[in-house]
Structures are given as structure tokens and as C-alpha cells.
Design a protein around this motif. Structure first.
Motif, PDB file in Angstrom:
ATOM      1  N   PHE A  25      14.439 -42.533 -55.630  1.00 57.16           N
ATOM      2  CA  PHE A  25      14.235 -43.091 -56.975  1.00 57.16           C
ATOM      3  C   PHE A  25      13.610 -44.479 -56.889  1.00 57.16           C
ATOM      4  O   PHE A  25      12.744 -44.827 -57.681  1.00 57.16           O
ATOM      5  CB  PHE A  25      15.559 -43.188 -57.745  1.00 57.16           C
ATOM      6  CG  PHE A  25      16.011 -41.889 -58.335  1.00 57.16           C
ATOM      7  CD1 PHE A  25      15.407 -41.376 -59.473  1.00 57.16           C
ATOM      8  CD2 PHE A  25      17.042 -41.178 -57.764  1.00 57.16           C
ATOM      9  CE1 PHE A  25      15.820 -40.175 -60.028  1.00 57.16           C
ATOM     10  CE2 PHE A  25      17.471 -39.983 -58.307  1.00 57.16           C
ATOM     11  CZ  PHE A  25      16.862 -39.470 -59.442  1.00 57.16           C
ATOM     12  N   ASN A  30       7.029 -43.458 -60.362  1.00 60.46           N
ATOM     13  CA  ASN A  30       7.273 -42.686 -61.591  1.00 60.46           C
ATOM     14  C   ASN A  30       8.752 -42.574 -61.931  1.00 60.46           C
ATOM     15  O   ASN A  30       9.122 -41.893 -62.877  1.00 60.46           O
ATOM     16  CB  ASN A  30       6.706 -41.266 -61.454  1.00 60.46           C
ATOM     17  CG  ASN A  30       5.204 -41.252 -61.456  1.00 60.46           C
ATOM     18  OD1 ASN A  30       4.569 -42.182 -61.941  1.00 60.46           O
ATOM     19  ND2 ASN A  30       4.625 -40.202 -60.904  1.00 60.46           N
ATOM     20  N   SER A  31       9.604 -43.207 -61.158  1.00 59.13           N
ATOM     21  CA  SER A  31      11.047 -43.063 -61.316  1.00 59.13           C
ATOM     22  C   SER A  31      11.547 -43.570 -62.670  1.00 59.13           C
ATOM     23  O   SER A  31      11.135 -44.630 -63.132  1.00 59.13           O
ATOM     24  CB  SER A  31      11.769 -43.833 -60.206  1.00 59.13           C
ATOM     25  OG  SER A  31      13.169 -43.773 -60.406  1.00 59.13           O
ATOM     26  N   PRO A  32      12.461 -42.827 -63.278  1.00 58.73           N
ATOM     27  CA  PRO A  32      13.069 -43.298 -64.526  1.00 58.73           C
ATOM     28  C   PRO A  32      14.202 -44.295 -64.284  1.00 58.73           C
ATOM     29  O   PRO A  32      14.724 -44.876 -65.225  1.00 58.73           O
ATOM     30  CB  PRO A  32      13.620 -42.014 -65.142  1.00 58.73           C
ATOM     31  CG  PRO A  32      13.954 -41.169 -63.956  1.00 58.73           C
ATOM     32  CD  PRO A  32      12.903 -41.485 -62.929  1.00 58.73           C
ATOM     33  N   TYR A 155      14.262 -35.530 -64.058  1.00 59.60           N
ATOM     34  CA  TYR A 155      14.103 -36.889 -64.598  1.00 59.60           C
ATOM     35  C   TYR A 155      14.526 -36.982 -66.067  1.00 59.60           C
ATOM     36  O   TYR A 155      14.934 -38.036 -66.535  1.00 59.60           O
ATOM     37  CB  TYR A 155      12.657 -37.349 -64.439  1.00 59.60           C
ATOM     38  CG  TYR A 155      12.305 -37.912 -63.082  1.00 59.60           C
ATOM     39  CD1 TYR A 155      13.196 -37.878 -62.010  1.00 59.60           C
ATOM     40  CD2 TYR A 155      11.069 -38.501 -62.877  1.00 59.60           C
ATOM     41  CE1 TYR A 155      12.858 -38.412 -60.783  1.00 59.60           C
ATOM     42  CE2 TYR A 155      10.719 -39.045 -61.638  1.00 59.60           C
ATOM     43  CZ  TYR A 155      11.616 -38.991 -60.601  1.00 59.60           C
ATOM     44  OH  TYR A 155      11.274 -39.532 -59.386  1.00 59.60           O
ATOM     45  N   TYR A 158      17.724 -38.664 -67.287  1.00 64.87           N
ATOM     46  CA  TYR A 158      17.860 -40.125 -67.268  1.00 64.87           C
ATOM     47  C   TYR A 158      17.014 -40.812 -68.334  1.00 64.87           C
ATOM     48  O   TYR A 158      17.321 -41.917 -68.748  1.00 64.87           O
ATOM     49  CB  TYR A 158      17.431 -40.690 -65.910  1.00 64.87           C
ATOM     50  CG  TYR A 158      17.942 -39.905 -64.739  1.00 64.87           C
ATOM     51  CD1 TYR A 158      19.283 -39.930 -64.392  1.00 64.87           C
ATOM     52  CD2 TYR A 158      17.079 -39.127 -63.976  1.00 64.87           C
ATOM     53  CE1 TYR A 158      19.752 -39.204 -63.318  1.00 64.87           C
ATOM     54  CE2 TYR A 158      17.543 -38.403 -62.903  1.00 64.87           C
ATOM     55  CZ  TYR A 158      18.876 -38.436 -62.584  1.00 64.87           C
ATOM     56  OH  TYR A 158      19.334 -37.712 -61.528  1.00 64.87           O
ATOM     57  N   TYR A 162       9.530 -37.216 -70.047  1.00 64.09           N
ATOM     58  CA  TYR A 162       9.126 -36.416 -68.890  1.00 64.09           C
ATOM     59  C   TYR A 162       8.986 -34.953 -69.313  1.00 64.09           C
ATOM     60  O   TYR A 162       9.562 -34.534 -70.317  1.00 64.09           O
ATOM     61  CB  TYR A 162      10.156 -36.546 -67.762  1.00 64.09           C
ATOM     62  CG  TYR A 162      10.159 -37.921 -67.132  1.00 64.09           C
ATOM     63  CD1 TYR A 162       9.298 -38.222 -66.085  1.00 64.09           C
ATOM     64  CD2 TYR A 162      11.006 -38.917 -67.595  1.00 64.09           C
ATOM     65  CE1 TYR A 162       9.283 -39.487 -65.515  1.00 64.09           C
ATOM     66  CE2 TYR A 162      11.003 -40.184 -67.030  1.00 64.09           C
ATOM     67  CZ  TYR A 162      10.136 -40.466 -65.989  1.00 64.09           C
ATOM     68  OH  TYR A 162      10.126 -41.715 -65.427  1.00 64.09           O
ATOM     69  N   CYS A 164      10.105 -31.781 -68.101  1.00 58.66           N
ATOM     70  CA  CYS A 164      10.997 -31.085 -67.172  1.00 58.66           C
ATOM     71  C   CYS A 164      11.113 -29.611 -67.550  1.00 58.66           C
ATOM     72  O   CYS A 164      11.512 -29.292 -68.682  1.00 58.66           O
ATOM     73  CB  CYS A 164      12.376 -31.724 -67.207  1.00 58.66           C
ATOM     74  SG  CYS A 164      12.347 -33.497 -66.864  1.00 58.66           S
TER      75      CYS A 164
END
Length: 191
Positions: A25, A30-32, A155, A158, A162, A164
Motif C-alpha cells: 500500500f 495508486n494506493s487508497p 481498494y 477503503y 475505484y 472493483c
């Protein structure tokens, strides 16, 4: 004594897997999640009963189809095959999917995807389902060990924004999978 050593090895393997998972992460742009959010990621205790031996049957020809995502868009996949197994004494099966977009990327051309929901989805785990990943070489020989202790949240668990994939109906298990990642304990971001 040997059984205890094997159990300790399994727990250590899962703990190391989770540390790498959390570190990813922080490494991804691009991590939330940010560093302060990582402590809000929660897991079930490692449980070897949720590492199950599966029989794999390849699908000879699967037409690409669209899987809806949490954002209302779709992503195109094909069914690569099916895993059959027993968990908690109950027979179960999961489809294994292949992303049509990722198969064109040399880094992910052998990547396989298992989105699923189970009876913990919602109250204990992310209501939109959890994921497992495989590589094609893991399915050689027609059998595989599928470790639900490595099940993770998308993602979307969180932060909004996104795309998903939502697990298709055929991947809704009628059993509790008390393994892997639980609901996120932090505040979901809606920016």
C-alpha cells in the motif's frame, strides 16, 4: 512436536505475507491508504483449516464477458477454470477468471483472479467481496492449495472512486470463510 513446528511455520508465513501486503500500500502511487491508515487493516487469526486442497478443471473455451464494478463500469474477463474443494466440511466451488486487459500486459499475462463473497461478507468482511490471486503455473497438475488466509479486500473497501469487480453470483459461497482480511477499521474516503 513436529506438528507444532509446522503450525508455527504456517503462522509465520501468513504473518510475513500480511506485512508484504501492507507494505505494498505504501509503495503504490495508486494506493487508497497512507502510512497512518495501515493500522486499520484487520485480519482473522491465521487458520490452517482455511488452506484447502482444490481440484482444478480448465474451461476449454470461454467467451469474454463483462463483470460489473463498484463504480458502475464493467471489466472484461473470461472463465479460465473452476476449483472444487471442501471447506468447513461443505463442498464448494469457485470460478477462476482471467482479465482480458491484463493478459496483454507481459507482467500479468499469467495472472488469474478469484473474486468471492461468503457468509461473512458485510458484517465481518467487506460487503463487496474479497479477492484471491493466482498465477497459471500454480494450477499445473490439476490440484492446488488455495489459502483463504491470503484473501484481501479490494481498494473500494477503503475509498470510493475505484473500479472493483463485484464477485459474480457463481462465486458466492454458502459458508463462512473466517480467514483473511476483515472489514477496514478506518474511515472510508469519499473524495
Amino acid at each position: 512436536m513436529q506438528c507444532n513446528v509446522l503450525a508455527q511455520g504456517f503462522v509465520k508465513e501468513i504473518e510475513e505475507h500480511r506485512e508484504h501486503y501492507k507494505a505494498d500500500f505504501l509503495a503504490s502511487e495508486n494506493s487508497p491508504l497512507q502510512e497512518g491508515d495501515i493500522d486499520n487493516i484487520r485480519f482473522y487469526e491465521p487458520n490452517e483449516a482455511f488452506k484447502v486442497k482444490c481440484k482444478f478443471k480448465a474451461v476449454k473455451k470461454s467467451e469474454p464477458f463483462e463483470i460489473p464494478t463498484s463504480s458502475g463500469k464493467t471489466k472484461v474477463y473470461s472463465v479460465f477454470g473452476q476449483l472444487t474443494f471442501k471447506v468447513n466440511g461443505k463442498k464448494a466451488k469457485l470460478n477462476v477468471y482471467r482479465s482480458m486487459a491484463l493478459m496483454r500486459n507481459p507482467l500479468y499475462k499469467d495472472y488469474l483472479f478469484i473474486p468471492f463473497k461468503d457468509l461473512t461478507s458485510g458484517p465481518e468482511t467487506y460487503g463487496g467481496g474479497r479477492y484471491l490471486d493466482l498465477r497459471m503455473k500454480e494450477l499445473e497438475g490439476g490440484e492446488i492449495w488455495l489459502d483463504f488466509n491470503k484473501a484481501y479486500n479490494p481498494y473500494c473497501a477503503y475509498s470510493a472512486g475505484y473500479n472493483c469487480p463485484i464477485p459474480p453470483e457463481e462465486n458466492h459461497l454458502k459458508v463462512r470463510i473466517e480467514a483473511g482480511e476483515k472489514n477496514y477499521a478506518g474511515e472510508i474516503k469519499y473524495d
